[in-house]
Write a protein that holds these residues in place. Structure first.
Motif, mmCIF file in Angstrom:
data_model
loop_
_atom_site.group_PDB
_atom_site.id
_atom_site.type_symbol
_atom_site.label_atom_id
_atom_site.label_comp_id
_atom_site.label_asym_id
_atom_site.label_seq_id
_atom_site.Cartn_x
_atom_site.Cartn_y
_atom_site.Cartn_z
ATOM 1 N N ALA A 533 2.951 2.780 -8.095
ATOM 2 C CA ALA A 533 2.138 3.669 -7.086
ATOM 3 C C ALA A 533 2.162 2.708 -5.518
ATOM 4 O O ALA A 533 2.022 2.918 -4.528
ATOM 5 C CB ALA A 533 1.067 4.273 -7.425
ATOM 6 N N LEU A 534 1.432 1.435 -5.911
ATOM 7 C CA LEU A 534 1.067 -0.004 -4.700
ATOM 8 C C LEU A 534 2.516 -0.165 -3.742
ATOM 9 O O LEU A 534 2.190 -0.428 -2.184
ATOM 10 C CB LEU A 534 0.208 -0.783 -5.395
ATOM 11 C CG LEU A 534 -0.732 -0.645 -5.859
ATOM 12 C CD1 LEU A 534 -1.284 -2.205 -6.456
ATOM 13 C CD2 LEU A 534 -2.296 0.375 -5.620
ATOM 14 N N LEU A 535 2.989 -0.019 -4.164
ATOM 15 C CA LEU A 535 4.624 -0.232 -4.087
ATOM 16 C C LEU A 535 4.840 0.722 -2.552
ATOM 17 O O LEU A 535 6.094 0.316 -1.695
ATOM 18 C CB LEU A 535 5.937 -0.386 -4.702
ATOM 19 C CG LEU A 535 5.997 -1.875 -5.646
ATOM 20 C CD1 LEU A 535 6.226 -1.533 -6.717
ATOM 21 C CD2 LEU A 535 5.642 -3.083 -5.072
ATOM 22 N N GLY A 536 4.667 1.922 -2.640
ATOM 23 C CA GLY A 536 4.629 2.611 -1.687
ATOM 24 C C GLY A 536 3.888 2.482 -0.358
ATOM 25 O O GLY A 536 3.793 3.529 0.550
ATOM 26 N N GLU A 537 3.029 1.804 -0.487
ATOM 27 C CA GLU A 537 1.597 1.886 0.925
ATOM 28 C C GLU A 537 1.011 2.736 1.024
ATOM 29 O O GLU A 537 1.267 3.490 1.941
ATOM 30 C CB GLU A 537 2.591 1.379 1.972
ATOM 31 C CG GLU A 537 2.742 -0.536 1.725
ATOM 32 C CD GLU A 537 2.063 -1.711 1.333
ATOM 33 O OE1 GLU A 537 0.743 -1.132 1.639
ATOM 34 O OE2 GLU A 537 2.154 -2.625 0.633
ATOM 35 N N PRO A 538 1.217 3.300 -0.101
ATOM 36 C CA PRO A 538 -0.289 5.318 0.233
ATOM 37 C C PRO A 538 -1.163 4.833 0.688
ATOM 38 O O PRO A 538 -1.907 3.931 0.758
ATOM 39 C CB PRO A 538 -0.605 5.465 -0.686
ATOM 40 C CG PRO A 538 -0.502 4.469 -1.674
ATOM 41 C CD PRO A 538 0.529 3.600 -1.362
ATOM 42 N N GLU A 539 -1.247 5.687 1.738
ATOM 43 C CA GLU A 539 -2.518 6.091 2.309
ATOM 44 C C GLU A 539 -3.838 6.775 1.754
ATOM 45 O O GLU A 539 -5.070 5.934 1.584
ATOM 46 C CB GLU A 539 -2.844 6.726 4.203
ATOM 47 C CG GLU A 539 -2.181 6.167 4.552
ATOM 48 C CD GLU A 539 -1.760 7.300 5.322
ATOM 49 O OE1 GLU A 539 -1.691 8.492 5.785
ATOM 50 O OE2 GLU A 539 -0.090 7.089 6.178
ATOM 51 N N VAL A 540 -3.557 7.166 0.950
ATOM 52 C CA VAL A 540 -4.060 7.671 -0.675
ATOM 53 C C VAL A 540 -4.208 7.451 -1.578
ATOM 54 O O VAL A 540 -2.424 7.471 -2.283
ATOM 55 C CB VAL A 540 -4.730 9.335 -0.419
ATOM 56 C CG1 VAL A 540 -5.675 9.588 -1.117
ATOM 57 C CG2 VAL A 540 -5.074 9.573 1.042
ATOM 58 N N LEU A 541 -4.711 6.899 -2.633
ATOM 59 C CA LEU A 541 -4.324 7.299 -4.349
ATOM 60 C C LEU A 541 -4.976 7.063 -4.885
ATOM 61 O O LEU A 541 -6.123 7.355 -4.896
ATOM 62 C CB LEU A 541 -4.484 5.198 -4.615
ATOM 63 C CG LEU A 541 -4.618 4.661 -6.290
ATOM 64 C CD1 LEU A 541 -2.404 4.924 -5.803
ATOM 65 C CD2 LEU A 541 -4.511 3.215 -6.078
ATOM 66 N N ILE A 542 -4.354 8.364 -5.760
ATOM 67 C CA ILE A 542 -5.250 9.188 -6.716
ATOM 68 C C ILE A 542 -4.315 8.663 -8.209
ATOM 69 O O ILE A 542 -4.201 8.899 -8.135
ATOM 70 C CB ILE A 542 -4.893 10.719 -6.923
ATOM 71 C CG1 ILE A 542 -4.834 10.955 -5.057
ATOM 72 C CG2 ILE A 542 -5.009 11.484 -7.496
ATOM 73 C CD1 ILE A 542 -4.747 12.459 -5.021
ATOM 74 N N LEU A 543 -5.536 8.372 -9.131
ATOM 75 C CA LEU A 543 -5.735 7.968 -9.842
ATOM 76 C C LEU A 543 -5.908 9.248 -11.229
ATOM 77 O O LEU A 543 -7.411 9.253 -11.227
ATOM 78 C CB LEU A 543 -6.405 6.682 -10.636
ATOM 79 C CG LEU A 543 -5.647 5.635 -9.527
ATOM 80 C CD1 LEU A 543 -6.595 3.998 -9.241
ATOM 81 C CD2 LEU A 543 -4.039 4.681 -9.422
ATOM 82 N N ASP A 544 -5.255 8.992 -12.734
ATOM 83 C CA ASP A 544 -6.120 10.666 -13.533
ATOM 84 C C ASP A 544 -6.154 9.193 -14.850
ATOM 85 O O ASP A 544 -5.166 9.265 -15.718
ATOM 86 C CB ASP A 544 -5.076 10.833 -13.531
ATOM 87 C CG ASP A 544 -5.614 12.580 -14.027
ATOM 88 O OD1 ASP A 544 -6.973 12.075 -14.968
ATOM 89 O OD2 ASP A 544 -5.068 13.158 -14.490
#
Length: 662
Positions: A533-544
């Protein structure tokens, strides 16, 4: 004549007779899924006129881009069959004009003609099979790609009524049945050429031979319709019995030892004996049908040949027919016999293709509940994530109570709550894996329903409670087809706390993980999913609950690195873990919606499996107490609570980043 199929269902027996029974291992392997699917699916006669029309429209549409290839196969098949039927005629001429007339030049000339016909057969058959194989492969690839592309874009709600196995059968077996039909289209030219050529030739030879042939055809058609249906039903029942016995064997081997001390293994032995007896009975029944088919199928044409030889022999004696003509009759009789059997096979294949196409069309008709807007609005980066009045209902049961929640840009928010309060459901909304039944979700002030799905998922990354890995290497699972340098993979894995473990693997990032990542532990799978998920350089990271399988030390290290990585990015983390609750800027506590007693069972199971083996910590209990008891508190808007003494009042103090709140 050739009758090759894209995916043959059986191999013909001797003399064009019935197929032999499939190997036992094939029965055991396929009985469980394929026979169950065949039993559940409709037959050709069960299709409504509307479904049949849609199925045939699908078939025509699938063929349209490849008509040139199919036409080339048909032309080659026609040339091949004309040459094939010409060989008996060449032999007739060689016998009559060469052998009988003692003319060596004529004999050699007609032998050369037969050789030329054989060469034309070779070229025609090669072109037929090459172009037919190309056409069926292209049609199958197009259909499968279209179907999988459509299914990949469907959300969970759209797929809720379909099992993965059923959809896999449509992309696999049903597509192969369509391929078989496409491959056999050129056979119709072969059949038409055979019937027209042979019947005309026999009429020219002698009218009585034509009558013998026409009299045989109804019986030959009956044989090829009656016995395959009976044998197919018997084989299906036998496959089902083999499946039951396979389950009995598996239970006996797996459970027998453990139950032996109590005598409980005896029912398992008796169950296996009963299943074996059923297999024996059904094997005998199938063998009886097979024996009848094997004897009757060649008897009808051979009886016709015997009658034809008698009738033709009298014609030879009367001078109305030559010896070469009689030889040609026997050769053409074999061709017409095979053509009749293949005609029945083609009719059955057409019915199967209609059913398969109807099932594919049904899957293509599933509509997604989460779709791209007609005119997408571009998202503005770096904004707040706002959920206003959102709730979710599944099958008439409220799984997420209405709530309002705003997550500021750069904030780390932990979402806590009792089992069944809708934490996982809530986290799926900002990525538009689901849409709320009420309320809106905005990012940067834009309603996510107005934004393109790719735009949303490029800015907001989601790591599921049970992350999935693909069969392949570590690097392939991280890249997912993206063009990313090795250093980017290493950096993401360092942040997720798994780089050192990957580097220690036999092949490092090129290590094969096996199906669904079976070579990794649960904690490694979770960290690899976070890195991906981090590799996409997201602005919001949602972790379940993405650290539930980690020990406390590793979990704190991963959280520290995530905080460093996040900087101005936003993190929303559903969890029960104390380390996450302590690391968060704010804790949002959800309260379960009023529902039936068994509602939320799925999420309860997921939560139970992801816990670390302990109950909620004091922070969690206090937050729940505050959310349930604090005057004026709204569900879904609570923040982290400090532990309260046992005799504390119901309204406990709450600490927020801005200061104390009473």
């Amino acid at each position: 004549m050739s009758t090759q199929h894209a995916k043959p269902e059986h191999h013909p027996g001797p003399d064009g007779g019935p197929p032999g029974p499939p190997p036992a291992e094939d029965i055991l392997e396929e009985a469980g899924a394929e026979d169950a699917a065949e039993a559940a699916e409709p037959g050709p006669r069960d299709l409504s006129p509307e479904r049949r029309a849609r199925a045939r429209a699908l078939l025509r549409g699938a063929l349209r881009p490849h008509w040139a290839t199919v036409g080339a196969a048909m032309a080659a098949a026609g040339v091949r069959q004309v040459a094939f039927l010409a060989v008996p005629w060449c032999i007739q001429k060689a016998l009559d004009d060469g052998v009988t007339a003692k003319d060596g030049h004529a004999l050699l000339g007609w032998a050369a003609a037969a050789l030329v016909a054989a060469a034309v057969q070779f070229a025609g058959l090669y072109g037929w099979q090459y172009w037919a194989g190309s056409a069926d492969a292209k049609v199958g690839a197009d259909l499968r790609s279209r179907l999988l592309r459509h299914l990949a874009g469907l959300d969970r709600a759209a797929l809720a009524s379909r099992g993965h196995g059923d959809l896999a059968m449509r992309a696999g077996r049903d597509t192969d049945l369509v391929r078989e039909w496409v491959h056999g289209l050129a056979v119709w030219v072969v059949l038409a050429t055979t019937f027209a050529g042979v019947l005309t030739g026999m009429g020219v030879l002698d009218l009585s031979l034509l009558l013998v042939t026409l009299g045989m055809l109804p019986f030959l058609v009956w044989v090829n319709l009656y016995f395959p249906r009976r044998f197919g039903a018997a084989s299906g029942a036998l496959a089902e019995a083999h499946g039951v016995r396979a389950e009995a064997v598996a239970d006996l081997l797996q459970l027998g030892t453990g139950l032996r001390g109590t005598g409980g293994h005896r029912p398992l032995v008796d169950r296996h004996a009963a299943a074996s007896a059923t297999v024996t009975d059904r094997t005998v029944k199938a063998a009886r049908i097979e024996a009848s088919w094997a004897s009757v199928a060649p008897f009808v044409p051979r009886m016709a040949v015997a009658i034809g030889v008698g009738v033709g022999g009298l014609a030879v004696l009367d001078g109305r027919l030559t010896v070469g003509g009689l030889v040609a009759f026997t050769s053409w009789m074999a061709s017409i016999t095979l053509a009749t059997r293949v005609l029945v096979d083609r009719l059955l294949a057409r019915g199967q293709a209609d059913v398969a196409a109807a099932r594919i069309d049904e899957a293509l008709s599933i509509e997604a509940s989460v779709t791209d807007p007609a005119e997408p609005v571009a998202l503005t980066g770096g904004g707040d994530l706002e959920l206003s009045g959102v709730s979710a209902v599944r099958d008439g049961v409220t799984v997420l109570a209405p709530l309002d929640l705003t997550v500021r840009a750069g904030e780390f928010v932990a979402v806590d709550g009792a089992t069944g309060s809708g934490k996982s459901t809530l986290l799926r909304l900002p990525v538009r894996l689901d849409d709320p039944d009420t309320g809106t979700v905005r990012y940067g002030g834009t309603d996510l329903r107005d934004a393109a799905l790719d735009d949303i998922r490029g800015r907001i990354a989601y790591v599921a409670q049970r992350p999935m890995l693909l069969s392949g290497t570590v690097a392939e699972n991280l890249r997912l087809g993206r063009d990313l340098p090795d250093e980017a993979l290493h950096d993401a894995c360092r942040t997720a706390g798994i780089h050192e473990q990957i580097a220690a693997m036999p092949d490092g990032y090129d290590t094969e993980l096996g199906e669904s990542g079976t070579a990794l532990s649960g904690g490694q799978v979770q960290r690899l999913a976070i890195a991906r998920a981090l590799l996409g350089e997201p602005e919001v990271l949602i972790l379940d609950d993405s650290t539930s399988a980690l020990d406390t030390t590793t979990e704190r290290a991963v959280l520290d690195r995530l905080r460093t990585w996040a900087a101005a990015r936003t993190i929303v983390f559903a969890t029960h873990r104390t380390a996450v609750l302590e690391a968060a800027d704010r804790v949002v506590t959800l309260t379960a919606a009023a529902r039936a007693a068994d509602a939320g069972a799925d999420e309860a199971r997921e939560d139970a499996e992801s816990r670390s083996g302990r109950g909620p910590g004091p922070d969690t209990r206090a937050a729940e107490a505050e959310a349930e008891a604090a005057p004026g508190a709204e569900a879904g808007t609570g923040t982290r609570a400090e532990p309260a003494p046992a005799d504390a009042p119901v309204s406990v103090p709450v600490t927020t980043p801005e200061g104390p709140r009473g």
